[in-house]
Design an enzyme around this catalytic site. Structure first.
Site, PDB file in Angstrom:
ATOM      1  N   LYS A  12       1.088   4.254  -3.266  1.00 59.02           N
ATOM      2  CA  LYS A  12       0.713   5.674  -3.223  1.00 59.02           C
ATOM      3  C   LYS A  12       1.929   6.554  -3.565  1.00 59.02           C
ATOM      4  O   LYS A  12       1.766   7.603  -4.195  1.00 59.02           O
ATOM      5  CB  LYS A  12       0.122   6.033  -1.858  1.00 59.02           C
ATOM      6  CG  LYS A  12      -1.212   5.329  -1.555  1.00 59.02           C
ATOM      7  CD  LYS A  12      -2.336   5.724  -2.513  1.00 59.02           C
ATOM      8  CE  LYS A  12      -3.691   5.184  -2.052  1.00 59.02           C
ATOM      9  NZ  LYS A  12      -4.805   5.505  -2.964  1.00 59.02           N
ATOM     10  N   TYR A  68       0.811  -1.233   0.000  1.00 58.28           N
ATOM     11  CA  TYR A  68       0.000   0.000   0.000  1.00 58.28           C
ATOM     12  C   TYR A  68       0.841   1.279   0.000  1.00 58.28           C
ATOM     13  O   TYR A  68       0.660   2.130  -0.889  1.00 58.28           O
ATOM     14  CB  TYR A  68      -0.982  -0.009   1.183  1.00 58.28           C
ATOM     15  CG  TYR A  68      -1.885   1.204   1.204  1.00 58.28           C
ATOM     16  CD1 TYR A  68      -2.888   1.382   0.249  1.00 58.28           C
ATOM     17  CD2 TYR A  68      -1.725   2.196   2.175  1.00 58.28           C
ATOM     18  CE1 TYR A  68      -3.707   2.496   0.257  1.00 58.28           C
ATOM     19  CE2 TYR A  68      -2.543   3.315   2.192  1.00 58.28           C
ATOM     20  CZ  TYR A  68      -3.534   3.467   1.228  1.00 58.28           C
ATOM     21  OH  TYR A  68      -4.335   4.588   1.233  1.00 58.28           O
TER      22      TYR A  68
HETATM   23  P1  NAP Z   1     -13.341   2.384   1.293  1.00 57.87           P
HETATM   24  O1  NAP Z   1     -14.398   2.837   2.234  1.00 57.87           O
HETATM   25  O2  NAP Z   1     -12.768   1.028   1.428  1.00 57.87           O
HETATM   26  O3  NAP Z   1     -13.905   2.582  -0.209  1.00 57.87           O
HETATM   27  C1  NAP Z   1     -13.115   2.208  -1.307  1.00 57.87           C
HETATM   28  C2  NAP Z   1     -13.944   2.282  -2.557  1.00 57.87           C
HETATM   29  O4  NAP Z   1     -13.121   1.861  -3.656  1.00 57.87           O
HETATM   30  C3  NAP Z   1     -15.147   1.331  -2.537  1.00 57.87           C
HETATM   31  O5  NAP Z   1     -16.219   1.928  -3.219  1.00 57.87           O
HETATM   32  C4  NAP Z   1     -14.626   0.126  -3.298  1.00 57.87           C
HETATM   33  O6  NAP Z   1     -15.657  -0.654  -3.882  1.00 57.87           O
HETATM   34  C5  NAP Z   1     -13.825   0.849  -4.362  1.00 57.87           C
HETATM   35  N1  NAP Z   1     -12.916  -0.026  -5.095  1.00 57.87           N
HETATM   36  C6  NAP Z   1     -11.940  -0.832  -4.634  1.00 57.87           C
HETATM   37  N2  NAP Z   1     -11.366  -1.480  -5.647  1.00 57.87           N
HETATM   38  C7  NAP Z   1     -11.987  -1.088  -6.791  1.00 57.87           C
HETATM   39  C8  NAP Z   1     -11.857  -1.386  -8.155  1.00 57.87           C
HETATM   40  N3  NAP Z   1     -10.973  -2.290  -8.598  1.00 57.87           N
HETATM   41  N4  NAP Z   1     -12.649  -0.744  -9.044  1.00 57.87           N
HETATM   42  C9  NAP Z   1     -13.550   0.165  -8.626  1.00 57.87           C
HETATM   43  N5  NAP Z   1     -13.770   0.468  -7.348  1.00 57.87           N
HETATM   44  C10 NAP Z   1     -12.978  -0.144  -6.441  1.00 57.87           C
HETATM   45  O7  NAP Z   1     -12.074   3.362   1.324  1.00 57.87           O
HETATM   46  P2  NAP Z   1     -11.943   4.950   1.582  1.00 57.87           P
HETATM   47  O8  NAP Z   1     -11.400   5.136   2.939  1.00 57.87           O
HETATM   48  O9  NAP Z   1     -13.193   5.624   1.180  1.00 57.87           O
HETATM   49  O10 NAP Z   1     -10.746   5.254   0.564  1.00 57.87           O
HETATM   50  C11 NAP Z   1     -10.927   6.001  -0.633  1.00 57.87           C
HETATM   51  C12 NAP Z   1      -9.542   6.410  -1.136  1.00 57.87           C
HETATM   52  O11 NAP Z   1      -8.888   7.209  -0.151  1.00 57.87           O
HETATM   53  C13 NAP Z   1      -8.597   5.234  -1.424  1.00 57.87           C
HETATM   54  O12 NAP Z   1      -7.832   5.518  -2.576  1.00 57.87           O
HETATM   55  C14 NAP Z   1      -7.690   5.200  -0.200  1.00 57.87           C
HETATM   56  O13 NAP Z   1      -6.412   4.644  -0.490  1.00 57.87           O
HETATM   57  C15 NAP Z   1      -7.590   6.687   0.119  1.00 57.87           C
HETATM   58  N6  NAP Z   1      -7.217   6.969   1.511  1.00 57.87           N
HETATM   59  C16 NAP Z   1      -8.024   6.623   2.558  1.00 57.87           C
HETATM   60  C17 NAP Z   1      -7.635   6.943   3.847  1.00 57.87           C
HETATM   61  C18 NAP Z   1      -8.478   6.616   5.051  1.00 57.87           C
HETATM   62  O14 NAP Z   1      -8.022   6.908   6.192  1.00 57.87           O
HETATM   63  N7  NAP Z   1      -9.683   6.054   4.908  1.00 57.87           N
HETATM   64  C19 NAP Z   1      -6.421   7.607   4.078  1.00 57.87           C
HETATM   65  C20 NAP Z   1      -5.618   7.953   2.993  1.00 57.87           C
HETATM   66  C21 NAP Z   1      -6.041   7.621   1.706  1.00 57.87           C
HETATM   67  P3  NAP Z   1     -16.335  -1.899  -3.086  1.00 57.87           P
HETATM   68  O15 NAP Z   1     -17.383  -1.311  -2.181  1.00 57.87           O
HETATM   69  O16 NAP Z   1     -16.909  -2.705  -4.198  1.00 57.87           O
HETATM   70  O17 NAP Z   1     -15.249  -2.593  -2.324  1.00 57.87           O
END
Ligand code: NAP
Length: 260
Positions: free
Chosen positions: A173, A169
């Site tokens: 990034k 991961y």
């Molecule tokens: P999340 O709640 O796990 O949501 C991730 C989303 O991405 C879900 O809709 C998932 O779909 C979708 N996804 C995963 N693989 C996919 C694919 N191959 N094609 C299309 N959609 C896909 O995560 P989040 O926290 O909202 O994260 C969103 C972004 O922010 C990510 O890029 C993550 O790395 C980044 N981020 C998050 C955090 C944090 O603290 N949460 C911090 C830094 C960066 P499904 O529902 O079908 O699984």
């Protein structure tokens, strides 16, 4: 053509978490939002909830690792709107952290994470760029993480340097950050502003499923708060920055930019 006079925005991984809130906020601001979801039903359920709130959204089947769904999404957007104004590459996965310790890592896990977080962003961007070129103010936002910052990962006073060593991961990034800088350099002359958003530690399934925090830190933002920086970058004016990394909607305040 549909959507004359409105911004047409596509958000990947928009059926839940931060992507859902980005879609919600863009639609609340008057954009016509295409809600990308790899699972058709999850996309339809998310879109139905937003439509109940009076928002103008449509689900679109899009798995960022599946070229067929990417091609179909391009054809659909081209036919219906003839252009795309905003692309938010939000979809991302952590991969199994238990398989990411450097000396024992499973290479398949690393490839899987890069397929979504790096190659998926490239494939979707390259497919959508011809549609973005038809927009008067095209914007691309890539969702990164400060976990991918080399500066913070090597700062002994920063909590990110205290997190367990992982080789899928965080590097995915870091690579996405450089990818974004390169896209920004190429597309600057075409009026496309390409930036990185760091949502900050956010209370979503992503964090809940990976132990609830990083380096002893717990989430400090809700998904709605985390979405704001991406929404700001998606709606930049013509003089906005490009090729930069932000974690606050107030882009240039003291804490707004993330070190590389
Ligand atoms: P999340 O709640 O796990 O949501 C991730 C989303 O991405 C879900 O809709 C998932 O779909 C979708 N996804 C995963 N693989 C996919 C694919 N191959 N094609 C299309 N959609 C896909 O995560 P989040 O926290 O909202 O994260 C969103 C972004 O922010 C990510 O890029 C993550 O790395 C980044 N981020 C998050 C955090 C944090 O603290 N949460 C911090 C830094 C960066 P499904 O529902 O079908 O699984």
């Amino acid at each position: 053509m549909d959507g004359e006079g409105e911004k047409i925005a596509l958000v990947t991984g928009a059926n839940k978490g931060i992507g859902y809130e980005i879609a919600w906020q863009l639609a609340s601001g008057g954009a016509r939002v295409l809600l990308g979801a790899r699972d058709r039903q999850r996309g339809e359920d998310a879109a139905a909830a937003m439509r109940d709130a009076g928002l103008d959204v449509s689900p679109i089947a899009l798995d960022v690792t599946d070229p067929d769904t990417i091609r179909a999404a391009v054809a659909h957007i081209d036919e219906r709107f003839g252009r795309l104004d905003v692309l938010v590459n939000n979809a991302g996965i952590s991969g199994n952290f238990a398989k990411q310790t450097p000396s024992t890592a499973d290479v398949g896990t690393i490839r899987e994470v890069f397929e979504t977080n790096f190659f998926g962003v490239m494939e979707v961007s390259n497919a959508m760029i011809p549609l973005l070129f038809r927009s008067p103010s095209p914007r691309i936002v890539n969702m990164s993480s400060s976990i991918g910052s080399l500066t913070l990962a090597t700062d002994p006073n920063d909590y990110r340097s205290q997190a367990p060593a992982r080789v899928a991961y965080p590097p995915s990034k870091t690579a996405l950050n450089m990818l974004t800088v390169q896209y920004a350099r190429e597309l600057r002359g075409r009026g496309v502003l390409v930036n990185l958003a760091d949502p900050g530690l956010t209370d979503t399934d992503f964090i809940r499923n990976t132990g609830g925090g990083v380096g002893g830190q717990r989430p400090t933002r809700t998904a709605a708060q985390a979405a704001r920086v991406a929404v700001r970058l998606a709606t930049l004016g013509p003089d906005g920055p490009t090729g930069m990394f932000f974690n606050d909607e107030d882009l240039f305040n003291d804490e707004g930019t993330v070190p590389w």
